[in-house]
Scaffold this active site. Structure first.
Site, mmCIF file in Angstrom:
data_model
loop_
_atom_site.group_PDB
_atom_site.id
_atom_site.type_symbol
_atom_site.label_atom_id
_atom_site.label_comp_id
_atom_site.label_asym_id
_atom_site.label_seq_id
_atom_site.Cartn_x
_atom_site.Cartn_y
_atom_site.Cartn_z
ATOM 1 N N ARG A 85 4.468 60.885 52.991
ATOM 2 C CA ARG A 85 5.427 59.469 52.507
ATOM 3 C C ARG A 85 5.264 59.905 50.819
ATOM 4 N NH1 ARG A 85 4.369 53.293 53.713
ATOM 5 N NH2 ARG A 85 5.752 53.879 55.365
ATOM 6 N N HIS B 35 14.054 56.038 55.330
ATOM 7 C CA HIS B 35 12.877 55.927 56.107
ATOM 8 C C HIS B 35 13.558 56.192 57.440
ATOM 9 C CE1 HIS B 35 9.168 54.353 57.372
ATOM 10 N NE2 HIS B 35 9.265 53.260 56.948
ATOM 11 N N ASP C 45 14.887 43.397 54.113
ATOM 12 C CA ASP C 45 13.706 44.053 53.717
ATOM 13 C C ASP C 45 13.594 43.598 52.144
ATOM 14 O OD1 ASP C 45 11.807 46.016 53.074
ATOM 15 O OD2 ASP C 45 13.380 47.685 52.558
ATOM 16 N N ARG D 268 7.094 50.988 66.530
ATOM 17 C CA ARG D 268 6.808 52.359 65.589
ATOM 18 C C ARG D 268 5.773 53.466 66.262
ATOM 19 N NH1 ARG D 268 7.665 52.350 60.313
ATOM 20 N NH2 ARG D 268 6.802 54.520 60.554
ATOM 21 N N GLN E 110 11.483 54.633 60.799
ATOM 22 C CA GLN E 110 11.552 52.965 60.934
ATOM 23 C C GLN E 110 13.009 52.830 61.735
ATOM 24 O OE1 GLN E 110 9.444 50.382 60.016
ATOM 25 N NE2 GLN E 110 10.836 49.360 61.300
HETATM 26 N N1 CP Z 1 7.749 49.632 57.860
HETATM 27 C C1 CP Z 1 6.703 50.440 57.226
HETATM 28 O O1 CP Z 1 6.983 51.571 57.064
HETATM 29 O O2 CP Z 1 5.386 49.815 57.390
HETATM 30 P P1 CP Z 1 4.375 50.706 56.411
HETATM 31 O O3 CP Z 1 4.567 50.794 54.883
HETATM 32 O O4 CP Z 1 3.240 49.564 56.065
HETATM 33 O O5 CP Z 1 4.061 52.067 56.946
HETATM 34 N N1 NVA Z 2 11.995 49.294 50.967
HETATM 35 C C1 NVA Z 2 10.565 49.253 51.342
HETATM 36 C C2 NVA Z 2 10.095 49.668 52.785
HETATM 37 C C3 NVA Z 2 8.722 49.561 53.111
HETATM 38 C C4 NVA Z 2 8.530 49.925 54.625
HETATM 39 C C5 NVA Z 2 9.823 50.149 50.503
HETATM 40 O O1 NVA Z 2 10.210 51.292 50.238
HETATM 41 O O2 NVA Z 2 8.776 49.550 49.741
#
Ligand code: CP
Ligand code: NVA
Length: 305
Positions: free
Chosen positions: A101, A128, A222, A290, A131
């Site tokens: 990440r 992502h 989101d 997930r 997700q």
């Molecule tokens: N939706 C998601 O990726 O959540 P986290 O940031 O908690 O991993």
């Molecule tokens: N758009 C958000 C998604 C989190 C899962 C971020 O990048 O913070």
């Protein structure tokens, strides 16, 4: 054998995405122990916080018989203490796969380029994919199929919107992305989605949520301020005025509309408490899925290794 990465849904054919979804559905109904990752060590390199992605992958690795190792930003200091190519070449000699990440998608691409082991994108500024795979599975469970579903995404043209554009176009979902003018998704990704949809799904952009929600089978939102954008929070709150998913907006939608959010939510900003807790909301089913889609991704990348 040539390694396979999971960086973006762009790299996966429609039939492969279908296979991943079906594998995840199978894993959800059959919780027997599996040994696909027996003896395999998978590291998680995370520059940003996480609940769903980190925990679901660590639990998935455990269920598949592997060993997981979490490395946070303080230890790794990606690109600060050491370059990404140096880090990933060293990691390739210790572990069998990396789930990463990062802030910049370029770092994910560099990891994939310089490693001899599979890399999974656990969220970058651009995409992502993990997700959206769970979201596609959730839609298939709830509506029986993905093809022909009308999804209206309301909010920021961010990583989630980008992965949704690709996922929807591949799977025949009609997608409308509704954002303020200054927060549209990247043109290149919109054009890519339009190209690959090949007439099988509609890809549209819009700027006024209440004008488009009536066609939605699924309303998705989101956060307005993603991780790493905290300095912009104030101006974003102003720009996104009118983009909140609340009861007034849901009242304009179909009676059986489903509401989705990848979580974490900034309750009271992009979505109200009332809607997250409503009968329309399937946000916790998404979160649960997930785990199974994480298992499916790992199985897919490691089954022949
Ligand atoms: N939706 C998601 O990726 O959540 P986290 O940031 O908690 O991993
Ligand atoms: N758009 C958000 C998604 C989190 C899962 C971020 O990048 O913070």
């Amino acid at each position: 054998m040539k390694k396979r990465d999971f960086l973006s849904l762009r790299d996966f054919e429609k039939n492969e995405i279908e296979e991943l979804i079906d594998l995840a559905i199978q894993y959800k109904s059959n919780r027997e122990t599996l040994n696909i990752l027996k003896g395999k060590k998978i590291a998680l390199i995370f520059q940003k916080p996480s609940i769903r992605t980190r925990v679901s992958f660590e639990v998935a690795i455990n269920r598949l018989g592997g060993f997981s190792l979490y490395l946070g930003h303080k230890e790794v200091q990606l690109g600060i203490r050491e370059t990404v190519p140096d880090i990933i070449r060293v990691m390739s000699r210790y572990v069998d796969g990396v789930i990463a990440r990062t802030f910049s998608h370029k770092d994910i691409l560099q990891m994939a380029k310089y490693s001899s082991i599979p890399i999974i994108n656990a969220l970058s500024d651009l995409f992502h994919p993990c997700q959206i795979l769970a979201d596609l599975m959730t839609i298939k469970e709830k509506l029986g199929q993905t093809k022909g579903v009308n999804l209206v995404y309301i909010g920021d043209g961010n990583n989630i919107a980008h992965s949704w554009l690709i996922g929807a176009a591949k799977m025949g979902i009609n997608i409308t992305i509704v954002t303020p003018p200054a927060y549209k998704p990247k043109e290149e990704i919109v054009n890519y989605a339009k190209d690959i949809s090949n007439g099988n799904s509609l890809v549209e952009l819009h700027e006024v949520p209440k004008e488009v929600v009536s066609k939605a089978d699924v309303i998705y939102t989101d956060v307005w301020t993603s991780m790493g954008q905290e300095d912009e929070a104030y101006e974003r709150k102003k720009a996104f005025y009118g983009f909140r998913v609340n009861r007034d907006l849901i009242n304009l939608a179909k009676k059986n509309v489903l509401v989705m959010h990848c979580l974490p939510a900034h309750r009271g900003e992009e979505i109200t408490d009332e809607i997250i807790e409503s009968k329309e909301s399937i946000v916790f089913d998404q979160a649960e899925n997930r785990l199974y889609t994480g298992e499916a991704i790992l199985s897919y990348l490691f089954r022949d290794r």
